[in-house]
Design an enzyme around this catalytic site. Sequence first.
Site, short mmCIF file in Angstrom:
data_model
loop_
_atom_site.label_atom_id
_atom_site.label_comp_id
_atom_site.label_asym_id
_atom_site.label_seq_id
_atom_site.Cartn_x
_atom_site.Cartn_y
_atom_site.Cartn_z
N SER A 198 1.15 -1.39 0.08
CA SER A 198 0.19 -0.30 0.43
C SER A 198 1.19 1.35 -0.65
O SER A 198 2.01 1.03 -1.06
CB SER A 198 -0.81 0.30 0.85
OG SER A 198 -1.70 0.67 1.13
N ASP A 422 -6.98 -5.65 -6.80
CA ASP A 422 -7.20 -4.59 -5.51
C ASP A 422 -8.25 -2.86 -6.23
O ASP A 422 -8.25 -2.51 -6.64
CB ASP A 422 -5.61 -3.47 -6.04
CG ASP A 422 -4.96 -2.11 -5.04
OD1 ASP A 422 -6.19 -1.76 -4.42
OD2 ASP A 422 -4.43 -2.51 -4.78
N HIS A 458 -6.82 -6.05 -1.99
CA HIS A 458 -5.92 -4.80 -1.47
C HIS A 458 -4.89 -5.26 -0.27
O HIS A 458 -5.09 -5.94 0.87
CB HIS A 458 -5.99 -3.85 -0.76
CG HIS A 458 -5.47 -2.83 -0.91
ND1 HIS A 458 -4.19 -2.19 -1.35
CD2 HIS A 458 -4.92 -1.70 0.39
CE1 HIS A 458 -3.61 -1.30 -1.15
NE2 HIS A 458 -3.85 -1.08 -0.16
#
Length: 524
Positions: A198, A422, A458
């Site tokens: 991230s 994602d 994610h």
Amino acid sequence: MKPHKILPALLAAVAAPAFAASAEQCTALKNAKIADTQITKAEWSADGSVGADRMSALTGGAAQAQKAGAHCVVEGEIGARTGVDGKHYGTKFQLRLPAQWNGRFLFQGGGGVDGFVAPAVGSVPVRSSTATPALMRGYAVVSMDGGHPTPTPDFGADPDARLDFAYRSIGKTTAAAKELLYRMYRAAPKHSYFMGCSNGGREAMIAAQRYPQEFDGVIAANPGFRLSRAAVAEVWDTHQFMKIAPKNSAGQKILANALTQKDLDKVSRAVLKRCDAKDGLKDGVINAWESCDFKPESAGLGRAKTAVLKAVFGGAKNSKGQQIYSGWFYDTGISAEGWRSWKLGNSQTAKPDARNITLGEGSLKWYFMTPAVPDFDVAKFDFDRDTPKTYATGKINDATATDMSGFKVRGGRFIIATGISDPVFSAKDQRDWFRQMQRDTAGAEEFSRMFMVPGMTHCGGGQAFDDFDPLTALENWHDKGQAPERLTAKGKAFPGRSMPLCAYPKTAVYTGGDKNKAESFTCR
């Protein structure tokens, strides 16, 4: 020592299994004098306990407490100061130094907007990975807070704090950690790695692009490398979904109900029906993700919902139809909780809990827009007029450089792993950047690999083979010269099965044998 004996001595030192350190050496670090740095803690952990990462949902780190071998825990703060907003700032860090050091150093990336110091254990930052964390392998591991003390975006009011979060805290922490490491072991690291997911993945890419002399190995998972544009895309998504969000009894629109779980399940099944078998096997995994030609009309959502789905997956645009942020690949992960939690949330009140809003709106107003506009109404965001207000922050924050020859020339090794599903950082955008980097960096295939994970949302999750180990692949690349062409992966979504993740542009193709085993697939 005579010159002809120097090389054998150096080789013997490198071949040594570990550098040992003691509790006394550890506590002595409390008095270490490092420029503009205050050491607040230097304690020996005999039992090796490491607490849970309370921010693991954002970092991809370990959500449970863990046990490592005996090690030293050092904490400190670099560059303590008072900002223009009257608040305290400084880069806080935690460094864990094992009793038996393997000669490697790992910088552990953060998540969200940072503002916290996660336990420096070096877990592979995909929350579903069962790979051994770096600290347990003998690495020295450091983590930091990005230069501000709370996981909130109001640090954007201070120009220096913006720079620290964007990139400077990485350089500051690296210098301090390596100095402490040398004082502990009287040796510099043989290899220095950065690994994160991230925003931590963005930081990993920043490390390779802006600190190529400090790192020779980088693992960037689901990196928010074009974070400023993704922030605008979050607003775009919300605007689209609110067009079809039904009202409750009080007349308030409920974002979470714009697309129901039944709707998302329909889309996932329709995508599978269209694209699953394109890789040679109908098994619930779309390995041929680039050639998936799914048409949203086939999902049977109705005209209004289909139009919104197409607008979201087409990516944010201005009034002239010019692309602001990349579009997205259609994939099975659209029905996963990890997708919903970012785009729609689950709140049944007028106050949405989608992360696009709870994380995205504040970041846009305080940090990405220049200057900060805390009272800005994102419901009125103008994609023509307001998008340029994010460009200044994008220049310092986004890891978009495509000439990485400075990293390559000193033996750097670069691994990206990204989920096709994602919902916050587009896999299509990542793919396009990687292609451009390969064009702009001579010999890119010698130092870079990208692994795309079908179905993964994610930092793990989704209908995916999301349990894999890029850190061992990086080690083998440096130690044995084995460039990773495939990573063997498992996943809770597919019990008893394994699948190769193939280095892009290759994908896993079933070639015969037991469909549950990775050996039955070839990377083509």
